[in-house]
Design a protein around this motif. Structure first.
Motif, mmCIF file in Angstrom:
data_model
loop_
_atom_site.group_PDB
_atom_site.id
_atom_site.type_symbol
_atom_site.label_atom_id
_atom_site.label_comp_id
_atom_site.label_asym_id
_atom_site.label_seq_id
_atom_site.Cartn_x
_atom_site.Cartn_y
_atom_site.Cartn_z
ATOM 1 N N ALA A 192 0.721 -1.159 -0.100
ATOM 2 C CA ALA A 192 0.069 -0.029 -0.013
ATOM 3 C C ALA A 192 0.986 1.286 -0.126
ATOM 4 O O ALA A 192 1.803 1.459 0.878
ATOM 5 C CB ALA A 192 -0.929 0.147 1.211
ATOM 6 N N TYR A 193 0.737 1.997 -1.033
ATOM 7 C CA TYR A 193 1.810 3.331 -1.234
ATOM 8 C C TYR A 193 0.529 4.553 -1.139
ATOM 9 O O TYR A 193 -0.593 4.389 -1.231
ATOM 10 C CB TYR A 193 2.368 3.438 -2.643
ATOM 11 C CG TYR A 193 3.274 2.300 -2.697
ATOM 12 C CD1 TYR A 193 4.259 1.565 -1.948
ATOM 13 C CD2 TYR A 193 3.082 1.249 -4.116
ATOM 14 C CE1 TYR A 193 4.977 0.704 -2.401
ATOM 15 C CE2 TYR A 193 3.939 0.393 -4.402
ATOM 16 C CZ TYR A 193 5.086 0.098 -3.472
ATOM 17 O OH TYR A 193 5.909 -1.183 -3.929
ATOM 18 N N SER A 194 1.253 5.577 -0.987
ATOM 19 C CA SER A 194 0.342 6.789 -0.769
ATOM 20 C C SER A 194 1.259 8.015 -1.554
ATOM 21 O O SER A 194 2.371 7.813 -1.972
ATOM 22 C CB SER A 194 0.141 7.307 0.476
ATOM 23 O OG SER A 194 1.468 7.709 1.288
ATOM 24 N N VAL A 195 0.591 8.963 -1.894
ATOM 25 C CA VAL A 195 1.158 10.029 -2.566
ATOM 26 C C VAL A 195 2.128 10.672 -1.528
ATOM 27 O O VAL A 195 2.888 11.510 -2.150
ATOM 28 C CB VAL A 195 -0.101 10.996 -3.379
ATOM 29 C CG1 VAL A 195 -0.512 10.528 -4.304
ATOM 30 C CG2 VAL A 195 -0.865 11.508 -2.259
ATOM 31 N N GLU A 196 1.671 10.629 -0.448
ATOM 32 C CA GLU A 196 2.724 11.330 0.466
ATOM 33 C C GLU A 196 3.895 10.312 1.019
ATOM 34 O O GLU A 196 5.041 10.771 1.187
ATOM 35 C CB GLU A 196 1.974 11.497 1.977
ATOM 36 C CG GLU A 196 0.921 12.636 2.036
ATOM 37 C CD GLU A 196 -0.227 12.013 1.395
ATOM 38 O OE1 GLU A 196 -0.407 10.770 1.431
ATOM 39 O OE2 GLU A 196 -1.241 12.770 0.884
ATOM 40 N N LYS A 197 3.664 9.153 0.689
ATOM 41 C CA LYS A 197 4.855 8.288 1.096
ATOM 42 C C LYS A 197 5.119 7.326 -0.068
ATOM 43 O O LYS A 197 4.378 6.129 -0.034
ATOM 44 C CB LYS A 197 4.837 7.591 2.532
ATOM 45 C CG LYS A 197 5.870 7.020 3.045
ATOM 46 C CD LYS A 197 7.174 7.938 3.462
ATOM 47 C CE LYS A 197 8.139 7.132 4.104
ATOM 48 N NZ LYS A 197 9.291 7.997 4.487
#
Length: 205
Positions: free
Chosen positions: A172-177
């Motif tokens: 699970a990735y995010s635009v912040e990390k």
């Protein structure tokens, strides 16, 4: 066989004759239906034998008048017909005949997976600098910036694991990390991949 997706290889080039043939040969050796594989060469105006080699391996050549690597990738992606598209550098080689089959597995088994990338391995004859960079998955500067997010073997220290499949892991990735990913090192993406509306309305590539 009829259910296997059509795949496209996108390769930006500029005077790549010295390395391109080994790359293309490794693609054509794949144990994957040849009628489901297309190769697009985005060429920035090569003056060596790059075009002749590409034609010999049945590639479609897309002119890239801007020469720049990323522009060539975008031009070829727009012309590609594959359901799964791979971005590959001209000096890359697929290390095994089932590489495509392994790379499409996360897409086949998970309808919400839109991108995938492999581990980069140096050939034995490669120079020590390249072997070092591939071992750490980046150069020292990017390692300083990204740390664990630069090496897929360390992703579980930063990102939650959604699923452990047979031969792959979904994080699970995010635009912040987000991790550092070499897009021209075999990165795969679905043809219909778009950013989620909360981030952007336009296509990502």
């Amino acid at each position: 066989m009829n259910t296997l997706p059509r795949v496209s290889f996108v390769i930006p080039t500029l005077n790549a004759a010295e390395v391109l043939e080994r790359c293309l040969a490794s693609i054509r050796r794949q144990g994957y239906p040849s009628d489901k594989v297309e190769i697009l060469i985005a060429d920035g105006g090569s003056t060596d034998n790059t075009i002749a080699i590409a034609q010999r391996y049945g590639c479609r050549v897309i002119p890239n008048p801007k020469v720049i690597h990323d522009i060539g990738v975008s031009l070829a992606l727009e012309e590609s017909n594959g359901e799964i598209r791979f971005i590959v550098a001209a000096d890359n080689e697929l290390p095994r005949r089932d590489w495509v089959s392994l790379m499409i597995k996360p897409f086949q088994e998970n309808e919400d997976v839109y991108g995938a990338f492999p581990r980069v391995i140096s050939p034995r004859e490669d120079n020590s600098a390249n072997r070092y960079f591939n071992l750490t998955h980046c150069d020292p500067f990017n390692w300083f910036i990204f740390h664990n997010e630069a090496d897929p073997r360390l992703f579980d220290r930063t990102y939650p694991i959604i699923k452990r499949g047979n031969g792959y892991i979904i994080y699970a990735y995010s635009v912040e990390k987000y991790p550092m990913i070499g897009f021209s090192q075999g990165f795969a993406v679905r043809k219909d991949f778009v950013r989620k509306p909360e981030y952007a309305e336009d296509e990502i590539l």
